[in-house]
Scaffold this active site. Structure first.
Site: not given
Ligand code: TYM
Length: 340
Positions: A117, A207, A210
């Site tokens: 990032k 991957k 968004k």
């Molecule tokens: P974030 O918001 O980027 O993504 C949310 C969830 O979606 C999953 N994900 C995917 N899984 C499979 N294939 C993909 N292409 C893909 N793109 C996204 C991510 O692995 C995630 O599970 N830091 C985290 C949010 C967060 C969180 C937490 C999660 C903050 N605090 C505590 C669990 C526990 C994040 O930015 O995910």
């Protein structure tokens, strides 16, 4: 007996992708429905994590929509299922500061998402991007969560969370923090053989994200189902002419198999076997396109039926619970470090 906690969160920058859905949201819903009688199910919106990226006027709208997505995906509500917003539970920010004082610059610099990032603009990347894994650790440790269904891209952050918890416990000779299960146990708990990484439809080495500027590379949960089906039909595959699950050599084809298995809730193996021996990808693509189209039309219709008022009630109740649990854990930590 104390219940174990299963916890997850999804940032609400813009529309969610099929990757978010299959990688985190759907596994959480399936786990919740299976375990909510004897586990706490904590589903929260990391709104503070959301503002590390573009801050736009849609945060509130996206937040409400994301909660509706869990319900539309079939989540069964019950007394152990809790929804809350991170910023409505101040203990998250307070514990982050305390954990910051135990995190090492070196380990934080190694976080892959930070490297990606902040790529190319280390001097102007915001500090939130650097610090966000510590906030994530606080999100998890405040609720003593053991299982955290997330996609594979978040595994490194889970490992950091474990390291911080163990370091803190060791330093104060306590067991204040529950150490989350190691990655291989998380994967097993989700009934998978590997962490999930749904791929970009145009460049399957990456991957699905968004933030991809190419609309054809991602399926959004708000996509017109017909348009989404076309994206699947034009997904990049390869010229090897064999249907098998091999993410390394055939990421495009493997991604399609993975999507099909997850949407149908069938073992990957049986989906792969159904196409064994095929030398063309047309049938597989058509099957995935149909499945995605059906899924989106049904899902979007269900989302439309859920009222904003329902979401609001869930959040208010959940935030009372979350403040109680997180506040009590924070106090234990404050006492351990001498702040109370
Ligand atoms: P974030 O918001 O980027 O993504 C949310 C969830 O979606 C999953 N994900 C995917 N899984 C499979 N294939 C993909 N292409 C893909 N793109 C996204 C991510 O692995 C995630 O599970 N830091 C985290 C949010 C967060 C969180 C937490 C999660 C903050 N605090 C505590 C669990 C526990 C994040 O930015 O995910």
């Amino acid at each position: 007996m104390k219940k174990d906690t299963i916890l997850t969160g999804i940032r609400v920058n813009g529309e969610l992708t099929l990757g978010n859905f299959l990688g985190a949201l759907l596994p959480m819903v399936r786990l919740a429905n299976k375990h909510s009688s004897d586990h706490n199910i904590n589903i929260f919106v990391p709104d503070l994590h959301t503002i590390i990226a573009s801050v736009d006027g849609d945060l509130q709208k996206n937040l409400v929509k994301t909660i509706k997505y869990y319900l539309a995906a079939g989540l069964e509500l019950g007394e152990n299922v809790h929804f809350y917003r991170q910023s409505y539970v101040p203990a998250h920010s307070e514990l982050t500061w305390i954990l910051d004082c135990f995190a090492h610059m070196g380990e934080m610099r190694r976080m892959i998402q930070y490297k990606e990032k902040s790529d190319g603009d280390k001097d102007t990347a915001n500090v939130g991007v650097f610090n966000y894994p510590v906030l994530m650790a606080a999100d998890i440790l405040l609720y003593s969560a053991k299982f955290i269904p997330v996609g594979e891209d978040q595994f490194q952050h889970l490992e950091l969370t474990r390291d911080l918890a163990m370091r803190f416990n060791r330093k104060f000779d306590t067991e204040i923090f529950t150490v989350p299960a190691p990655t291989h146990e998380q994967v097993k708990f989700m009934n998978l053989s590997d962490g999930l990484r749904i791929r970009d439809l145009v460049n399957p080495e990456k991957k699905m994200s968004k933030s991809s500027p190419n609309e054809k590379a991602k399926i959004l949960l708000s996509d017109d189902p017909e348009v989404a089906a076309k994206k699947i039909m034009s997904a990049t595959t390869d010229s090897l002419g064999r249907v098998q699950f091999d993410m390394f050599n055939q990421p495009g084809v493997s991604n399609l198999l993975q999507i099909l298995a997850l949407l149908r809730d069938e073992p990957l193996e049986s989906v792969v076997n159904a196409y064994a021996g095929e030398t063309q990808y047309g049938d597989l693509k058509a099957a995935v396109a149909t499945e995605v189209k059906l899924f989106l039309s049904d899902f979007q219709a269900r989302v439309a039926e859920i009222s904003d008022a329902k979401v609001s009630t869930l959040l208010t109740t959940g935030e009372t619970y979350a403040n109680e649990v997180a506040g009590a854990k924070l106090l234990e930590v404050q006492k351990a470090v001498g702040l109370r």
